[in-house]
Write an enzyme that holds these catalytic residues in place. Structure first.
Site, PDB file in Angstrom:
ATOM      1  CB  SER A  97      -0.911   0.018   1.228  1.00 40.38           C
ATOM      2  OG  SER A  97      -1.829  -1.051   1.205  1.00 40.38           O
TER       3      SER A  97
ATOM      4  CB  ILE B 285       4.932  -2.215   8.522  1.00 39.52           C
ATOM      5  CG1 ILE B 285       5.469  -3.636   8.781  1.00 39.52           C
ATOM      6  CG2 ILE B 285       5.825  -1.471   7.537  1.00 39.52           C
ATOM      7  CD1 ILE B 285       5.419  -4.554   7.591  1.00 39.52           C
TER       8      ILE B 285
ATOM      9  CG  LEU C  99      -0.511   1.716   6.222  1.00 33.00           C
ATOM     10  CD1 LEU C  99      -1.726   2.631   6.205  1.00 33.00           C
ATOM     11  CD2 LEU C  99      -0.719   0.558   5.249  1.00 33.00           C
TER      12      LEU C  99
ATOM     13  CB  CYS D 157      -4.074  -0.579   7.655  1.00 40.82           C
ATOM     14  SG  CYS D 157      -2.589  -0.779   8.670  1.00 40.82           S
TER      15      CYS D 157
ATOM     16  CB  SER E 298      -3.997  -7.861   9.834  1.00 37.41           C
ATOM     17  OG  SER E 298      -3.816  -6.464   9.814  1.00 37.41           O
TER      18      SER E 298
ATOM     19  N   GLY F 261      -0.195 -14.037   1.822  1.00 48.73           N
ATOM     20  CA  GLY F 261       0.787 -13.105   2.356  1.00 48.73           C
ATOM     21  C   GLY F 261       1.721 -13.730   3.365  1.00 48.73           C
TER      22      GLY F 261
END
Length: 303
Positions: A47, A72, A74, A127, A191, A264
Protein backbone atom coordinates in the site's frame (compact mmCIF):
# COMPACT_ATOMS: atom_id res chain seq x y z
CA UNK A 1 0.17 -25.06 -16.96
CA UNK A 2 -2.83 -25.60 -14.63
CA UNK A 3 -5.36 -24.79 -17.37
CA UNK A 4 -8.28 -25.84 -15.19
CA UNK A 5 -7.27 -23.18 -12.65
CA UNK A 6 -7.79 -20.25 -15.02
CA UNK A 7 -10.31 -17.69 -13.82
CA UNK A 8 -11.05 -13.97 -14.04
CA UNK A 9 -11.98 -11.05 -11.83
CA UNK A 10 -13.55 -7.93 -13.34
CA UNK A 11 -12.51 -9.18 -16.81
CA UNK A 12 -8.88 -9.51 -15.69
CA UNK A 13 -7.71 -12.93 -16.82
CA UNK A 14 -5.80 -14.92 -14.19
CA UNK A 15 -3.87 -18.09 -14.96
CA UNK A 16 -4.78 -19.35 -11.49
CA UNK A 17 -6.68 -17.98 -8.46
CA UNK A 18 -3.66 -17.29 -6.22
CA UNK A 19 -2.61 -13.67 -5.74
CA UNK A 20 0.19 -12.03 -3.79
CA UNK A 21 -1.42 -10.04 -0.96
CA UNK A 22 -0.52 -6.42 -0.27
CA UNK A 23 2.38 -5.78 2.06
CA UNK A 24 4.55 -8.82 1.35
CA UNK A 25 7.34 -8.52 -1.23
CA UNK A 26 5.29 -5.84 -2.93
CA UNK A 27 7.46 -2.74 -2.81
CA UNK A 28 9.85 -3.48 -5.69
CA UNK A 29 9.23 -4.48 -9.30
CA UNK A 30 11.87 -7.20 -9.06
CA UNK A 31 9.98 -8.87 -6.21
CA UNK A 32 6.62 -8.58 -7.94
CA UNK A 33 8.06 -10.11 -11.11
CA UNK A 34 9.70 -12.89 -9.10
CA UNK A 35 6.44 -13.79 -7.37
CA UNK A 36 4.59 -13.95 -10.68
CA UNK A 37 7.29 -16.04 -12.33
CA UNK A 38 7.14 -18.32 -9.31
CA UNK A 39 3.51 -19.19 -9.91
CA UNK A 40 1.12 -16.51 -8.63
CA UNK A 41 -1.84 -15.62 -10.82
CA UNK A 42 -1.55 -11.90 -10.01
CA UNK A 43 0.22 -9.57 -7.59
CA UNK A 44 -0.82 -6.74 -5.28
CA UNK A 45 1.66 -4.00 -4.43
CA UNK A 46 2.45 -2.75 -0.97
CA UNK A 47 0.00 0.00 0.00
CA UNK A 48 1.28 3.44 -0.93
CA UNK A 49 0.15 7.03 -0.44
CA UNK A 50 0.56 10.41 -2.10
CA UNK A 51 3.43 11.44 0.15
CA UNK A 52 6.31 9.39 1.60
CA UNK A 53 5.61 7.78 4.97
CA UNK A 54 8.46 6.40 7.10
CA UNK A 55 6.14 4.17 9.11
CA UNK A 56 7.08 2.85 12.53
CA UNK A 57 10.59 2.08 13.74
CA UNK A 58 11.74 -1.49 14.34
CA UNK A 59 10.71 -3.93 15.60
CA UNK A 60 7.63 -3.96 13.38
CA UNK A 61 6.77 -7.68 13.35
CA UNK A 62 6.63 -10.42 15.95
CA UNK A 63 5.72 -14.08 15.55
CA UNK A 64 2.98 -15.41 17.81
CA UNK A 65 1.11 -18.69 18.07
CA UNK A 66 -0.81 -19.11 14.84
CA UNK A 67 0.65 -16.21 12.94
CA UNK A 68 2.34 -12.84 13.03
CA UNK A 69 1.54 -9.43 14.51
CA UNK A 70 2.82 -6.54 12.42
CA UNK A 71 2.83 -2.77 12.78
CA UNK A 72 4.83 -1.47 9.87
CA UNK A 73 2.76 1.69 9.74
CA UNK A 74 2.08 1.71 6.00
CA UNK A 75 5.63 2.85 5.26
CA UNK A 76 6.21 3.71 1.62
CA UNK A 77 8.24 6.14 -0.52
CA UNK A 78 5.21 7.96 -1.92
CA UNK A 79 3.41 7.71 -5.22
CA UNK A 80 6.04 9.40 -7.38
CA UNK A 81 8.75 6.95 -6.36
CA UNK A 82 6.34 4.06 -6.62
CA UNK A 83 5.43 4.97 -10.18
CA UNK A 84 9.05 4.37 -11.15
CA UNK A 85 8.88 0.85 -9.74
CA UNK A 86 5.56 0.05 -11.41
CA UNK A 87 7.05 0.96 -14.78
CA UNK A 88 9.44 -1.97 -14.35
CA UNK A 89 6.82 -4.63 -13.67
CA UNK A 90 6.65 -7.10 -16.56
CA UNK A 91 3.78 -6.34 -18.92
CA UNK A 92 2.24 -9.81 -18.66
CA UNK A 93 1.86 -9.56 -14.87
CA UNK A 94 -1.72 -8.82 -13.72
CA UNK A 95 -0.97 -5.93 -11.38
CA UNK A 96 -3.18 -4.64 -8.58
CA UNK A 97 -2.00 -1.37 -7.03
CA UNK A 98 -2.90 -0.87 -3.36
CA UNK A 99 -3.44 2.73 -2.25
CA UNK A 100 -4.41 4.51 0.94
CA UNK A 101 -4.97 8.04 2.16
CA UNK A 102 -6.50 10.19 4.88
CA UNK A 103 -9.34 11.53 2.72
CA UNK A 104 -11.35 10.59 -0.36
CA UNK A 105 -9.34 13.15 -2.32
CA UNK A 106 -6.02 11.58 -1.31
CA UNK A 107 -7.25 8.12 -2.28
CA UNK A 108 -8.44 9.41 -5.64
CA UNK A 109 -5.21 11.25 -6.40
CA UNK A 110 -3.02 8.29 -5.48
CA UNK A 111 -5.13 5.93 -7.57
CA UNK A 112 -5.16 8.24 -10.58
CA UNK A 113 -1.37 8.61 -10.39
CA UNK A 114 -0.77 4.90 -10.99
CA UNK A 115 -3.80 3.95 -13.05
CA UNK A 116 -1.82 3.66 -16.27
CA UNK A 117 0.33 0.88 -14.81
CA UNK A 118 -2.36 -1.08 -12.95
CA UNK A 119 -5.00 -3.56 -14.04
CA UNK A 120 -6.92 -2.88 -10.83
CA UNK A 121 -6.75 -0.54 -7.83
CA UNK A 122 -7.17 -1.97 -4.31
CA UNK A 123 -8.34 0.50 -1.66
CA UNK A 124 -6.80 -0.07 1.77
CA UNK A 125 -9.50 1.22 4.10
CA UNK A 126 -8.77 -1.50 6.64
CA UNK A 127 -5.26 -1.40 8.14
CA UNK A 128 -5.73 -1.77 11.95
CA UNK A 129 -2.51 0.04 12.90
CA UNK A 130 -2.58 3.02 10.53
CA UNK A 131 -2.11 6.60 11.65
CA UNK A 132 -5.17 8.60 12.67
CA UNK A 133 -7.64 9.13 9.85
CA UNK A 134 -6.37 6.26 7.70
CA UNK A 135 -6.98 2.54 7.40
CA UNK A 136 -9.65 0.90 9.52
CA UNK A 137 -10.93 4.22 10.84
CA UNK A 138 -12.34 4.67 7.33
CA UNK A 139 -13.42 1.09 6.72
CA UNK A 140 -15.33 0.90 9.99
CA UNK A 141 -17.60 3.72 8.86
CA UNK A 142 -20.02 2.90 6.02
CA UNK A 143 -20.42 6.56 5.03
CA UNK A 144 -16.67 7.21 4.86
CA UNK A 145 -16.19 3.98 2.92
CA UNK A 146 -18.84 5.12 0.45
CA UNK A 147 -17.16 8.50 -0.01
CA UNK A 148 -13.72 7.00 -0.61
CA UNK A 149 -14.96 4.45 -3.13
CA UNK A 150 -17.06 7.07 -4.93
CA UNK A 151 -14.11 9.45 -5.22
CA UNK A 152 -11.81 6.79 -6.64
CA UNK A 153 -14.50 5.50 -8.98
CA UNK A 154 -14.82 9.00 -10.43
CA UNK A 155 -11.05 9.33 -10.78
CA UNK A 156 -10.05 6.09 -12.55
CA UNK A 157 -11.32 3.84 -15.31
CA UNK A 158 -9.73 0.57 -14.15
CA UNK A 159 -11.68 -1.70 -11.78
CA UNK A 160 -11.36 -1.11 -8.05
CA UNK A 161 -11.52 -3.55 -5.15
CA UNK A 162 -12.18 -2.36 -1.62
CA UNK A 163 -10.24 -4.21 1.09
CA UNK A 164 -12.37 -4.46 4.21
CA UNK A 165 -11.57 -4.88 7.89
CA UNK A 166 -13.00 -7.70 10.01
CA UNK A 167 -12.91 -5.38 13.03
CA UNK A 168 -16.52 -4.25 12.66
CA UNK A 169 -19.90 -5.25 14.03
CA UNK A 170 -21.39 -5.90 10.58
CA UNK A 171 -19.02 -6.36 7.64
CA UNK A 172 -22.00 -6.95 5.35
CA UNK A 173 -23.11 -3.35 5.89
CA UNK A 174 -19.67 -2.02 4.98
CA UNK A 175 -19.51 -4.28 1.92
CA UNK A 176 -22.89 -2.98 0.82
CA UNK A 177 -21.70 0.62 1.08
CA UNK A 178 -18.64 -0.16 -1.02
CA UNK A 179 -20.71 -1.92 -3.66
CA UNK A 180 -23.29 0.87 -3.77
CA UNK A 181 -20.51 3.43 -4.25
CA UNK A 182 -19.22 1.56 -7.28
CA UNK A 183 -16.60 -0.89 -6.05
CA UNK A 184 -16.12 -3.53 -8.73
CA UNK A 185 -14.83 -6.16 -6.30
CA UNK A 186 -14.06 -6.73 -2.63
CA UNK A 187 -10.99 -8.03 -0.82
CA UNK A 188 -11.77 -9.79 2.48
CA UNK A 189 -10.06 -9.41 4.95
CA UNK A 190 -7.24 -7.26 6.26
CA UNK A 191 -5.43 -8.24 9.46
CA UNK A 192 -7.32 -8.78 12.70
CA UNK A 193 -6.90 -6.78 15.85
CA UNK A 194 -4.99 -4.81 16.82
CA UNK A 195 -3.16 -7.35 18.94
CA UNK A 196 -0.16 -7.20 21.24
CA UNK A 197 2.72 -9.34 22.50
CA UNK A 198 4.61 -8.39 25.66
CA UNK A 199 8.22 -9.30 26.41
CA UNK A 200 8.04 -10.94 29.84
CA UNK A 201 11.69 -10.09 30.54
CA UNK A 202 11.25 -6.35 30.06
CA UNK A 203 7.52 -6.08 30.79
CA UNK A 204 7.16 -4.00 27.63
CA UNK A 205 5.35 -4.52 24.32
CA UNK A 206 7.70 -6.01 21.73
CA UNK A 207 6.52 -3.88 18.82
CA UNK A 208 7.67 -0.28 18.71
CA UNK A 209 4.06 0.73 18.11
CA UNK A 210 2.98 -1.57 20.97
CA UNK A 211 0.17 -3.14 18.93
CA UNK A 212 -0.42 -4.31 15.38
CA UNK A 213 -2.52 -6.40 13.04
CA UNK A 214 -2.71 -10.18 13.37
CA UNK A 215 -2.25 -12.26 10.22
CA UNK A 216 -1.61 -15.91 9.48
CA UNK A 217 -3.43 -19.23 9.96
CA UNK A 218 -5.16 -18.18 13.19
CA UNK A 219 -7.36 -15.62 11.42
CA UNK A 220 -8.50 -17.90 8.59
CA UNK A 221 -11.79 -18.99 10.21
CA UNK A 222 -12.73 -15.34 10.68
CA UNK A 223 -11.80 -14.53 7.09
CA UNK A 224 -13.76 -17.47 5.68
CA UNK A 225 -16.82 -16.45 7.67
CA UNK A 226 -16.56 -12.87 6.41
CA UNK A 227 -16.37 -14.07 2.80
CA UNK A 228 -19.31 -16.41 3.39
CA UNK A 229 -21.51 -13.68 4.86
CA UNK A 230 -20.64 -11.03 2.29
CA UNK A 231 -21.01 -13.40 -0.69
CA UNK A 232 -24.70 -13.78 0.10
CA UNK A 233 -25.30 -10.03 0.07
CA UNK A 234 -23.34 -8.63 -2.90
CA UNK A 235 -23.21 -9.13 -6.66
CA UNK A 236 -19.52 -8.34 -7.15
CA UNK A 237 -16.57 -10.76 -6.97
CA UNK A 238 -14.61 -11.37 -3.79
CA UNK A 239 -10.92 -12.04 -3.24
CA UNK A 240 -10.42 -13.96 0.01
CA UNK A 241 -7.35 -13.35 2.17
CA UNK A 242 -6.33 -14.33 5.66
CA UNK A 243 -4.33 -17.40 6.64
CA UNK A 244 -4.09 -19.11 3.25
CA UNK A 245 -1.15 -21.53 3.35
CA UNK A 246 -2.21 -24.60 1.37
CA UNK A 247 -4.76 -25.78 -1.18
CA UNK A 248 -7.22 -26.82 1.52
CA UNK A 249 -7.34 -23.22 2.72
CA UNK A 250 -7.89 -22.02 -0.84
CA UNK A 251 -10.73 -24.50 -1.34
CA UNK A 252 -12.47 -23.25 1.81
CA UNK A 253 -12.36 -19.68 0.56
CA UNK A 254 -13.63 -20.68 -2.89
CA UNK A 255 -16.49 -22.67 -1.40
CA UNK A 256 -17.35 -19.71 0.86
CA UNK A 257 -17.66 -17.45 -2.19
CA UNK A 258 -14.24 -16.08 -3.15
CA UNK A 259 -13.19 -16.15 -6.81
CA UNK A 260 -9.51 -15.95 -5.88
CA UNK A 261 -7.32 -16.03 -2.78
CA UNK A 262 -4.53 -13.72 -1.72
CA UNK A 263 -1.46 -15.11 0.04
CA UNK A 264 0.79 -13.11 2.36
CA UNK A 265 2.07 -14.41 5.67
CA UNK A 266 2.57 -17.92 4.25
CA UNK A 267 5.50 -16.58 2.22
CA UNK A 268 7.34 -16.01 5.49
CA UNK A 269 7.01 -19.72 6.29
CA UNK A 270 7.13 -21.40 2.89
CA UNK A 271 8.77 -18.86 0.60
CA UNK A 272 7.51 -17.74 -2.82
CA UNK A 273 7.14 -21.42 -3.75
CA UNK A 274 3.89 -21.47 -1.77
CA UNK A 275 1.94 -20.33 -4.85
CA UNK A 276 3.04 -23.30 -6.91
CA UNK A 277 2.38 -25.62 -3.98
CA UNK A 278 -1.17 -24.34 -3.61
CA UNK A 279 -1.82 -24.62 -7.35
CA UNK A 280 -0.56 -28.21 -7.55
CA UNK A 281 -2.69 -29.22 -4.61
CA UNK A 282 -5.74 -27.39 -5.90
CA UNK A 283 -5.50 -28.99 -9.33
CA UNK A 284 -5.14 -32.47 -7.81
CA UNK A 285 -8.14 -31.82 -5.56
CA UNK A 286 -10.27 -30.65 -8.46
CA UNK A 287 -9.41 -33.68 -10.55
CA UNK A 288 -10.15 -36.04 -7.67
CA UNK A 289 -13.47 -34.36 -6.86
CA UNK A 290 -14.65 -33.92 -10.45
CA UNK A 291 -14.37 -30.15 -10.83
CA UNK A 292 -13.43 -28.89 -14.29
CA UNK A 293 -13.04 -25.20 -13.41
CA UNK A 294 -12.52 -22.88 -10.47
CA UNK A 295 -15.84 -21.20 -11.26
CA UNK A 296 -17.69 -24.41 -10.39
CA UNK A 297 -16.35 -24.20 -6.85
CA UNK A 298 -17.19 -20.58 -6.06
CA UNK A 299 -19.94 -20.35 -3.45
CA UNK A 300 -20.55 -24.09 -3.31
CA UNK A 301 -20.94 -23.96 0.47
CA UNK A 302 -24.16 -21.99 -0.09
CA UNK A 303 -25.87 -24.61 -2.26
Amino acid sequence: MFFMLETSICNIELRNPTILAAGVMGSMASSLNRIYRGGAGAVVTKSFSLRPNPGYRNPTTVEVTGGVINAIGLSNPGVEAFREELKLVDEEVPLIASVYGASPEEFASAAASVEEYADMIELNVSCPHAMAGCGASIGQDPELTFRVVSAVKDAVDVPISTKLTPNVTDIVEIAGSAEEAGSDALTLINSLGPGMKIDIKTARPILSNAFGGMSGPAIKPVAVRCVYDVYRSVDIPIMGVGGVRDFQDAVEFLFAGARAVQVGTAIMYDGPEVFMKICRGLEAFMMAEGFSSVDEMVGLAHD
